[in-house]
Design a protein around this motif. Structure first.
Motif, PDB file in Angstrom:
ATOM      1  N   PHE A  45      11.808   4.717  -0.825  1.00 23.53           N
ATOM      2  CA  PHE A  45      10.783   4.215  -1.740  1.00 23.53           C
ATOM      3  C   PHE A  45      10.750   5.036  -3.035  1.00 23.53           C
ATOM      4  CE2 PHE A  45       8.678   2.696   2.325  1.00 23.53           C
ATOM      5  CZ  PHE A  45       9.076   1.385   2.124  1.00 23.53           C
ATOM      6  N   MET A  83       4.720   1.911  -5.863  1.00 25.75           N
ATOM      7  CA  MET A  83       5.729   2.510  -4.979  1.00 25.75           C
ATOM      8  C   MET A  83       5.519   4.010  -4.862  1.00 25.75           C
ATOM      9  SD  MET A  83       7.910   0.832  -3.407  1.00 25.75           S
ATOM     10  CE  MET A  83       8.088  -0.910  -3.204  1.00 25.75           C
ATOM     11  N   GLY A 128       5.451  -1.286   3.374  1.00 28.58           N
ATOM     12  CA  GLY A 128       6.475  -1.156   2.335  1.00 28.58           C
ATOM     13  C   GLY A 128       7.288  -2.428   2.198  1.00 28.58           C
TER      14      GLY A 128
END
Ligand SMILES: [Cu+2]
Lengths: 542, 100
Positions: A45, A83, A128
């Motif tokens: 990420f 993010m 995510g």
């Protein structure tokens, strides 16, 4: 206590080779393996979030908006923020280093709820995945703050998918916090009293309180936005009888403390690094420990400083301004105590210590510029400018990421059983420090001169500083890639690490590197305070 | 740790009380009490939540540490509400019209 077989020299069994195969990882309940799962997930990420930053800095090399449409640029900074904050910074130190170290530092075999620990990783990854879906499907443009009405009445991007992702990942954060609280209360080894706990543990305890008490609020807030959009229930929309400022209250009630979710564990790391590499007992243990708890509590009283110019009452603004000044005190206590610990210490300039120095300096700049922003009148001038952007990057990148990297280097021999190449590591710490300051210091000046954040184009006279910032960002990128490469390299080719390469007094170093699956062959009994260093214990490697 | 077991009739009693309070909420909604509408509705809701937490969730007989944790959660709710309400009730107090 069951008897655990002595490790036989040569065929040492530890948590990494106790079991092989993909299933042994994906179904593991070992906190150390879950920490590595998190490490892999959040690194992924991090690079996605980083890619958006690269694109933004490229666009800002020239004053004209010549690379992307303004709408695209909005998506870039939104997805960079989402993010980095929700999927990298919030889990970074707690879920990786905390997961690995909390049981080891208190002398426990695992966390209190190992299966919930694994569940929290899956939840984080599912969250995510939702957010990644939103990115691939076309992105979001509300800013990471999801302010109404951008996210409600006027939203035209994938707000729901992103919000669902953030909502889901919140539960992972809550579960981790809960796990740590119960573990720290219930699973300390005999003799490990509260005031013998390493400061890393105090910091994680305070962080966990924030995670458990704060995260539900942001989750409910996101849910309320969904309810308003789906069922026309008036909460934030004035036409339905709601108030958009209410969203900001609820959002920042979590999201200011969330800054402390990012920085408190980092402060815990720094306390460990400073004592170990100054080879001295921490100065003012009780104050450093207490200031962690004070930050966790006071951090919940200051959220209105994000709303000085949003239509919040001026009286309220004054209250939040005063309280924001107060929260600087416990942070300053920590900085002064670390400095006092260094005084007359036998300082060893190994890589983790370089990161600790970086943290102390950069966090101090980030913290002090926070006081500028907490000042009502000054904030009217600098709000929503690059001054704010520079301020919080000094806290989050200069603070949290420096601490994270310092911690990763310091505990890498414990995690992997291998030593990383010290020369390369020092070099990249230096590159990071230079790249970071070149990227973000010009932004203080840009903001002070009045350049607003979140624009893809800007007046000509700001170009020099913007080019400096973009150049710095590319140096920063190199600084992140080098450790990535040599750490992976060292897993295979690094020199094997002794159990305690740094001569640290910490309990986690009194077991082999890498540790056996249940951390200690015999439950340790703690008979003395932490951070007992004598000057003759030397660093074994270097 | 000794586990307190509540007699079954306590549970039925609490259930009955919750039902009565629900009926009361509906009943009160039929009268217009002006600004007290919300006060009455929320007071009844709080009373019900109190009963659920104390009896159904066993907080009354829980260990002090658990009680402290719950009290902490409640305190945080108070912080959230009071900070937010500070803004709403004080808008315009200082007679300053924001110029931005
Ligand atoms: Cu804040």
């Amino acid at each position: 206590m069951s008897t655990v077989s002595e490790p036989i020299a040569g065929t040492k069994v530890h948590y990494l080779n106790a079991d092989y195969g993909i299933k042994s990882w994906l179904l593991t309940t070992d906190h150390k393996r879950i920490a590595l799962l998190y490490l892999a997930g959040i690194t992924f990420f991090f690079f996605i979030g980083g890619a958006f930053a690269v694109l933004m800095r490229l666009e800002l090399v020239t004053p004209q908006g010549d690379m992307m449409q303004p709408e695209t640029y909005n998506k870039m900074f939104t997805m960079h923020g989402v993010m980095m904050i929700f999927f990298f910074l919030i889990p970074s130190i707690p879920a990786v280093l905390g997961n690995f170290l909390v049981p080891m530092m208190i002398g426990a075999r695992d966390l209190a709820f190992p299966k919930i620990n694994l569940l929290s990783w899956y939840i984080a990854m599912i969250g995510g995945a939702f957010t990644l879906y939103a990115v691939v499907a076309g992105g979001v443009d509300t800013g990471w703050t999801f302010y109404t009405p951008y996210s409600s009445t006027y939203s035209n991007t994938h707000v729901i998918a992103t919000a669902v992702g953030v909502f889901i990942s919140g539960f992972s954060s809550i579960l981790t916090g809960l796990n740590f609280i119960v573990t720290i209360h219930k699973m300390r080894a005999p003799g490990m009293t509260w005031f013998r706990l390493p400061l890393f543990i105090w910091a994680h305890y305070a962080t966990s309180i924030i995670q458990v008490l704060g995260t539900p609020v942001v989750a409910i807030t996101i849910l309320l936005v969904g309810l308003e959009r789906g069922f026309n229930i008036g909460i934030f929309d004035p036409e339905l009888g709601g108030d958009p400022i209410l969203f900001q209250h609820l959002f920042w009630f979590y999201s200011h403390p969330a800054v402390y979710i990012m920085i408190l564990p980092g402060m815990g790391v720094i306390s460990e690094l400073v004592t170990c590499f100054a080879r001295k007992k921490i100065f003012g243990y009780a104050f450093v420990a207490g200031s962690s708890v004070a930050i966790a509590v006071l951090g919940f009283l200051v959220w209105g400083h994000h709303m000085f110019v949003s239509g919040q009452s001026v009286y309220s603004g004054m209250v939040f301004s005063v309280l924001s000044f107060l929260v600087a005190i416990p942070s300053a206590i920590k900085v002064f105590n670390w400095t006092a610990t260094l005084y007359k210490g036998s300082i060893v300039y190994m890589t983790p210590m370089l990161y600790a120095f970086g943290f102390i300096g950069l966090f101090t700049i980030g913290g002090l510029t926070g006081l500028f922003l907490a000042t009502l009148a000054v904030d009217v001038h600098v709000h929503d400018t690059y001054f704010v952007v520079a301020h919080f990057h000094y806290i989050m990148v200069g603070g949290a990421i420096m601490a994270y990297l310092g911690g990763i280097h310091y505990w890498w021999p414990k995690i992997s059983g291998k030593l990383y190449p010290e020369g390369w590591a020092r070099l990249s710490a230096g590159i990071l420090f230079i790249g970071f300051n070149l990227t973000f210091f010009p932004q203080f000046i840009l903001g002070y001169l009045g350049m607003p954040r979140r624009y893809h184009a800007y007046p000509e006279e700001f170009q020099v500083l913007n080019v400096m910032s973009s150049a710095g960002a590319s140096i920063l990128g190199v600084g992140y890639l080098i450790p990535m490469i040599y750490l992976v390299w060292s897993m295979r080719y690094g020199r094997p690490s002794p159990p305690n390469p740094w001569g640290s007094a910490g309990l986690e170093w009194k077991t082999p590197s890498p540790p056996p699956t249940f951390n200690f062959d015999k439950t340790p009994v703690i008979t003395e305070d932490p951070y007992i260093y004598s000057h003759d214990e030397e660093v074994e490697v270097g | 740790m000794t586990h307190h077991v509540e007699p079954r009739k306590v549970y039925f009693g609490i259930f009955a009380a919750l039902m009565v309070l629900t009926a009361l909420t509906v009943l009160v909604a039929m009268f217009d009490l002006g600004r007290f509408n919300i006060v009455v509705a929320l007071s009844i809701a709080c009373a019900k939540a109190f009963l659920v937490v104390m009896f159904f969730m066993h907080l009354r007989f829980a260990k002090p540490l658990t009680q402290v944790m719950v009290a902490g959660g409640l305190l945080w709710l108070v912080i959230l509400l009071s900070g937010t309400i500070t803004d709403y009730i004080s808008r315009g107090w200082l007679g300053i019209v924001p110029g931005w």
